[in-house]
Enzyme design. Structure first.
Site, PDB file in Angstrom:
ATOM      1  N   CYS A 171      33.625  49.469  35.918  1.00 32.81           N
ATOM      2  CA  CYS A 171      32.998  48.898  37.268  1.00 32.81           C
ATOM      3  C   CYS A 171      31.120  49.104  37.400  1.00 32.81           C
ATOM      4  CB  CYS A 171      33.626  49.427  38.524  1.00 32.81           C
ATOM      5  SG  CYS A 171      34.745  50.663  38.380  1.00 32.81           S
TER       6      CYS A 171
ATOM      7  N   ASP B 275      34.659  42.262  37.535  1.00 34.09           N
ATOM      8  CA  ASP B 275      33.803  43.146  36.428  1.00 34.09           C
ATOM      9  C   ASP B 275      34.256  43.690  35.212  1.00 34.09           C
ATOM     10  OD1 ASP B 275      35.529  44.651  37.971  1.00 34.09           O
ATOM     11  OD2 ASP B 275      33.975  45.929  38.873  1.00 34.09           O
ATOM     12  N   ASN B 276      35.495  43.580  35.097  1.00 33.95           N
ATOM     13  CA  ASN B 276      36.330  44.060  33.689  1.00 33.95           C
ATOM     14  C   ASN B 276      37.517  43.591  33.858  1.00 33.95           C
ATOM     15  OD1 ASN B 276      35.974  47.158  35.681  1.00 33.95           O
ATOM     16  ND2 ASN B 276      38.071  46.484  35.079  1.00 33.95           N
TER      17      ASN B 276
END
Length: 462
Positions: free
Chosen positions: A25, A256-257
């Site tokens: 993050c 974000d991922n």
């Protein structure tokens, strides 16, 4: 997330090959804000020591984050939700934002009992659903911003709800949804990490029932929390329609991922180099974007900032960003552009100096050991990968460890990355990919976007 897919994806473009530059993050969010690879913004992980919202970050990369440029373009900018993990109520987020940030407790996301940083002032919240459930609060604050803004000036809103991050606290009305859902048992689920970095070789295989139950429960709860995000998207789209701004507004949906749930017997987390951790969702609707498009050219999260600035009308030669605008892919009538042939994924592992008290036999240098003492990260889980989707779908990764471990995957024939083919491919390919990786690891700005001077051909296995 049926509403989100219908209101953004079906109404615009869905990117089938969107990636994060790093699967964690704080460094990933830093890449979104700056348009830079981690080796340039220098945020390595979620800790202050890893430069996450550190004084060095605040005085350096944050001062050139994309909202700074938007404010110079006379944009009204608003941010609400999780910002960077180490932000506190005395800091808030980048000065260019009207900011409602969450001060995280224990380094984790919260749904109740959190402290907001509202433009640098602390605001305490409890556990009342109507007043405090964070996903809904973020939505409501954004609606107030839309009502209070000046209609004569353009606006930018960035919303970052905690969902689906742990502790996976669903809204009361969604707590009983998906009771029969389990993590998919396909692809690399519960497969042994053969010929992979040692961290992938250490989990028990097959997974014990305790780990399976843990990850299935997490999977259900994650889905439950996302229903509130789905509602958020629906309400915002309706609000923009009421304000007669919908057809004049670009709406991006991303993350974000990625995340794994049982792949290679790893119960839950991210931080790994494989597709399940580095791929992210990306859907965009807006002016000039034809509906129901699926675009396959690779896009990175470092491309978001230059795309926002391109939409705002800023000359991108004035900014030092590693990413490139993908407005031309979505709306070719507005811009011309080319897709990147290669890109970089990099990660710096985290560990603890002392052994985990719950797993003392594993020794020091590890972190995120749960459940059944399966550790998801370590100091030497530090790697850099070069990836290409042009001509061939290849990934080449090097670890910074005592083994100098290398992993290579042909995702055309092996989409689930089951076989590390480093010992089977032509050495000239390995050399070419190594040279490309070296260049990308030191690239900055324009040099991250130049067309590749190496064109390795995949010649199969020996």
């Amino acid at each position: 997330m049926k509403k989100t897919k219908a209101l953004i994806g079906d109404a615009g473009a869905t990117f089938s090959n969107a990636f994060t530059a790093t699967p964690l993050c704080c460094p990933s969010r830093s890449s979104i804000l700056t348009g830079q690879y981690p080796h340039n913004h220098a945020v390595r992980n979620n800790s202050l020591d890893g430069n996450c919202s550190s004084p060095l970050w605040q005085k350096g990369p944050e001062t050139t984050a994309f909202p700074v440029y938007l404010s110079k373009q006379h944009y009204q900018t608003f941010y609400a939700g999780k910002y960077l993990n180490q932000v506190t109520h005395t800091l808030g987020c980048v000065d260019a934002f009207v900011c409602v940030c969450v001060s995280l407790q224990m380094g984790n996301s919260q749904y109740y009992n959190y402290t907001l940083s509202v433009n640098g002032k602390a605001e305490q919240h409890g556990d009342n659903y109507e007043k405090d459930y964070l996903t809904d609060l973020i939505l409501n604050r954004s609606l107030h911003f839309l009502d209070d803004r000046s209609p004569q000036r353009p606006f930018f809103i960035m919303l970052s709800p905690p969902a689906p991050h742990s502790p996976w606290t669903a809204a009361p009305q969604y707590e009983k949804n998906f009771t029969d859902v389990k993590a998919p048992r396909d692809g690399s689920f519960d497969k042994p990490g053969k010929d992979k970095h040692w961290l992938l070789r250490q989990p028990s295989n097959p997974m014990p029932s305790t780990s399976l139950n843990f990850l299935d429960n997490a999977y259900r709860k994650r889905w439950q929390t996302l229903l509130s995000v789905d509602d958020m998207v629906e309400v915002l789209v309706k609000k923009l329609e009421e304000l007669k701004e919908l057809n004049n507004t670009y709406i991006f949906y991303t993350s974000d991922n990625g995340y794994h749930t049982g792949q290679f017997s790893l119960p839950i987390d991210k931080r790994q180099l494989y597709d399940f951790d580095i791929r992210i969702p990306l859907m965009v609707r807006g002016p000039g974007i034809k509906p129901q498009q699926t675009l396959s050219a690779p896009v990175l999260n470092i491309d978001l900032a230059p795309t926002f600035l391109d939409i705002s009308g800023l000359n991108l030669s004035f900014v030092n960003m590693d990413g490139q605008s993908f407005l031309s892919q979505m709306a070719p009538e507005l811009r011309n552009g080319t897709a990147r042939p290669y890109f970089l994924v990099e990660y710096t592992g985290e560990g603890h100096l002392d052994p985990d008290p719950a797993c003392p036999k594993l020794g020091p240098g590890l972190s995120q050991c749960f459940p059944d003492c399966v550790c998801e990260d370590a100091y030497n889980n530090t790697y850099a990968c070069v990836r290409t989707l042009v001509e061939h779908n290849l990934q080449y990764c090097e670890f910074a460890d005592s083994e100098s471990f290398v992993e290579v995957y042909n995702l055309t024939s092996d989409p689930h990355q089951l076989e590390n083919i480093v010992k089977k491919v032509d050495p000239t390919l390995l050399q070419a990919m190594n040279q490309r990786l070296i260049k990308l690891q030191s690239c900055e700005g324009d040099s991250c976007r130049v067309l590749n001077q190496f064109s390795p051909r995949f010649t199969g296995v020996r």
